[in-house]
Design a protein around this motif. Structure first.
Motif, mmCIF file in Angstrom:
data_model
loop_
_atom_site.group_PDB
_atom_site.id
_atom_site.type_symbol
_atom_site.label_atom_id
_atom_site.label_comp_id
_atom_site.label_asym_id
_atom_site.label_seq_id
_atom_site.Cartn_x
_atom_site.Cartn_y
_atom_site.Cartn_z
ATOM 1 N N ALA A 15 9.535 -6.947 1.328
ATOM 2 C CA ALA A 15 10.057 -7.648 0.158
ATOM 3 C C ALA A 15 9.050 -7.588 -0.992
ATOM 4 C CB ALA A 15 10.369 -9.096 0.522
ATOM 5 N N ALA A 16 7.771 -7.772 -0.666
ATOM 6 C CA ALA A 16 6.746 -7.719 -1.705
ATOM 7 C C ALA A 16 6.639 -6.315 -2.282
ATOM 8 C CB ALA A 16 5.408 -8.173 -1.128
ATOM 9 N N ALA A 17 6.700 -5.304 -1.408
ATOM 10 C CA ALA A 17 6.590 -3.923 -1.868
ATOM 11 C C ALA A 17 7.747 -3.548 -2.793
ATOM 12 C CB ALA A 17 6.550 -2.979 -0.666
ATOM 13 N N ARG A 18 8.942 -4.018 -2.481
ATOM 14 C CA ARG A 18 10.097 -3.763 -3.355
ATOM 15 C C ARG A 18 9.859 -4.326 -4.750
ATOM 16 N NH1 ARG A 18 14.944 -5.558 0.782
ATOM 17 N NH2 ARG A 18 15.233 -3.539 1.840
ATOM 18 N N GLU A 19 9.341 -5.539 -4.795
ATOM 19 C CA GLU A 19 9.080 -6.176 -6.080
ATOM 20 C C GLU A 19 8.012 -5.404 -6.866
ATOM 21 O OE1 GLU A 19 9.925 -9.958 -8.313
ATOM 22 O OE2 GLU A 19 10.925 -8.732 -6.804
ATOM 23 N N LEU A 20 6.991 -4.981 -6.176
ATOM 24 C CA LEU A 20 5.922 -4.226 -6.835
ATOM 25 C C LEU A 20 6.425 -2.878 -7.360
ATOM 26 C CD1 LEU A 20 3.064 -4.989 -4.288
ATOM 27 C CD2 LEU A 20 3.141 -5.758 -6.677
ATOM 28 N N LEU A 21 7.259 -2.207 -6.575
ATOM 29 C CA LEU A 21 7.838 -0.945 -7.024
ATOM 30 C C LEU A 21 8.710 -1.146 -8.254
ATOM 31 C CD1 LEU A 21 8.901 0.967 -3.772
ATOM 32 C CD2 LEU A 21 7.074 1.575 -5.360
ATOM 33 N N ARG A 22 9.473 -2.222 -8.245
ATOM 34 C CA ARG A 22 10.338 -2.508 -9.392
ATOM 35 C C ARG A 22 9.522 -2.709 -10.661
ATOM 36 N NH1 ARG A 22 13.363 -8.132 -9.847
ATOM 37 N NH2 ARG A 22 11.280 -8.614 -10.637
ATOM 38 N N ASP A 23 8.343 -3.326 -10.507
ATOM 39 C CA ASP A 23 7.467 -3.570 -11.656
ATOM 40 C C ASP A 23 6.554 -2.392 -11.962
ATOM 41 O OD1 ASP A 23 8.589 -6.062 -11.840
ATOM 42 O OD2 ASP A 23 6.984 -7.079 -10.740
ATOM 43 N N GLU A 24 6.700 -1.299 -11.191
ATOM 44 C CA GLU A 24 5.871 -0.095 -11.391
ATOM 45 C C GLU A 24 4.380 -0.414 -11.268
ATOM 46 O OE1 GLU A 24 6.661 3.252 -11.967
ATOM 47 O OE2 GLU A 24 8.631 2.617 -11.270
ATOM 48 N N ARG A 74 -3.659 -2.414 6.835
ATOM 49 C CA ARG A 74 -2.346 -1.797 7.045
ATOM 50 C C ARG A 74 -1.401 -1.990 5.866
ATOM 51 N NH1 ARG A 74 -2.730 -6.494 9.806
ATOM 52 N NH2 ARG A 74 -0.924 -7.848 10.220
ATOM 53 N N TRP A 75 -1.457 -3.127 5.201
ATOM 54 C CA TRP A 75 -0.530 -3.376 4.088
ATOM 55 C C TRP A 75 -0.854 -2.470 2.907
ATOM 56 C CZ3 TRP A 75 2.660 -5.615 6.958
ATOM 57 C CH2 TRP A 75 2.273 -6.603 7.869
ATOM 58 N N GLN A 76 -2.144 -2.296 2.633
ATOM 59 C CA GLN A 76 -2.561 -1.419 1.539
ATOM 60 C C GLN A 76 -2.200 0.033 1.855
ATOM 61 O OE1 GLN A 76 -4.043 -2.598 -1.252
ATOM 62 N NE2 GLN A 76 -4.203 -0.614 -2.257
ATOM 63 N N ILE A 77 -2.428 0.443 3.084
ATOM 64 C CA ILE A 77 -2.106 1.812 3.489
ATOM 65 C C ILE A 77 -0.608 2.066 3.388
ATOM 66 C CG2 ILE A 77 -2.093 3.408 5.464
ATOM 67 C CD1 ILE A 77 -4.728 1.989 6.339
ATOM 68 N N LEU A 78 0.188 1.103 3.828
ATOM 69 C CA LEU A 78 1.640 1.255 3.770
ATOM 70 C C LEU A 78 2.138 1.345 2.332
ATOM 71 C CD1 LEU A 78 2.800 -1.209 6.584
ATOM 72 C CD2 LEU A 78 2.907 1.287 6.616
ATOM 73 N N TYR A 79 1.599 0.498 1.460
ATOM 74 C CA TYR A 79 2.090 0.521 0.076
ATOM 75 C C TYR A 79 1.651 1.802 -0.639
ATOM 76 C CZ TYR A 79 3.333 -0.829 -4.640
ATOM 77 O OH TYR A 79 3.895 -0.854 -5.902
#
Length: 319
Positions: A15-24, A74-79
């Motif tokens: 969910a956080a990654a989606r939001e970050l992608l939306r905000d570029e 892991r979260w940084q690597i995934l994003y």
């Protein structure tokens, strides 16, 4: 820089990654922090943005598995992987030699060489600064290397360094003088730093192993590569240094340092020169150790190795 607090679950990260992608928001501008209860509920309530791009099913499956591990990176690597899949290369996961892909798979395949012993951990003082760590490291007996080395060679440089360099271990001159990169390889390192526009006094330089490992041949002490058990025994010192400095850019000099950070499948000749996120820094990269230049078979090979080292250092200077 955005600090994103998430519960340690795949769904919370997604969910956080989606939001970050939306905000570029690029990976270099994100720091992830785990919490038992998210303080950013909007991240969890956000639905997938309209027109969101699709990612390979393989990535989703890998991300779910990685989320179940305990590696804080892991979260940084995934994003970072997600960002590159969306913006750079939809077929990124097919590149088995990419450092980021290697690091992602390394999350799921912990090394079988990881020792059970605490190594240096019992000698690392809690809450210590760099000077206190250096003093404590002088008495480290976390592995047998201390028995033959002249002294512990701890890291040296700015506690506020933006860039940290990690070598393999001290050499003969470093062992005698008690400082990293002061021997022949250090001279090559200094020259390359100067040409790349990097000021050494603004950097922090250390080694993955703090004692010189060697074989005595007559009056000469011949360098020996540290084993995995010795790298792991010394890891608490490196972790403590990096936790205090919090570098933006982490540079692995040579194959041993690179494998200590990226995992056993990393190959310096194949994978050097590419940034990838790790638990220690949002931008981590590997390049040749300055000693590799000295070991070149002839002047032409030495010049080629030096050119590749300098190329990577210039890239680091721009990062």
């Amino acid at each position: 820089m955005k600090t994103i607090e998430i519960e340690p679950t795949f769904e919370s990260w997604q969910a956080a990654a989606r939001e970050l992608l939306r905000d570029e928001t690029p990976p270099a501008q994100v720091r992830w922090r785990e919490t038992s209860e998210s303080r950013q509920p909007s991240l969890h309530e956000a639905a997938a943005p309209a027109g969101a791009v699709k990612v390979p099913r393989q990535f989703v499956e890998l991300a779910r598995q990685a989320a179940a591990t305990h590696d804080p990176a892991r979260w940084q690597i995934l994003y970072d992987t997600l960002w590159r899949l969306v913006h750079d290369d939809h077929d990124l996961l097919k590149n088995a030699h990419d450092p980021g892909v290697l690091r992602l798979h390394a999350l799921l395949t912990p090394s079988a060489d990881e020792p059970e012993a605490d190594g240096a951990a019992q000698f690392v003082p809690a809450g210590a600064g760099l000077s206190e760590l250096k003093t404590a490291a002088a008495h480290c007996k976390g592995c047998d290397l201390y028995r033959h080395a002249t002294q512990t060679v701890f890291g040296r440089g700015s506690a506020h360094a933006r860039i940290v360099f990690i070598g393999e271990q001290p050499g003969d001159q470093e062992d005698r003088q008690g400082a990293p990169f002061v021997g022949p390889a250090g001279e090559v390192f200094e020259r390359a730093l100067t040409e790349a526009g990097l000021e050494r006094e603004k950097l922090y330089v250390t080694n993955a192993v703090k004692h010189f490992k060697f074989e005595q041949r007559g009056k000469r002490r011949i360098h020996q590569t540290p084993r995995a058990i010795e790298l792991n025994a010394c890891r608490p010192w490196l972790d403590a240094e990096l936790a205090l400095i919090k570098p933006e850019v982490l540079v692995c000099l040579g194959a041993t340092a690179a494998r200590a950070i990226f995992g056993d499948k990393f190959r310096i000749t194949r994978d050097r020169g590419h940034f990838a996120p790790t638990r220690w820094a949002p931008k981590t990269i590997a390049t040749y150790h300055p000693s590799a230049v000295l070991r070149g078979e002839d002047d032409a090979q030495k010049a080629e190795l030096y050119a590749m080292l300098l190329e990577d250092l210039k890239k680091i200077a721009r990062a």
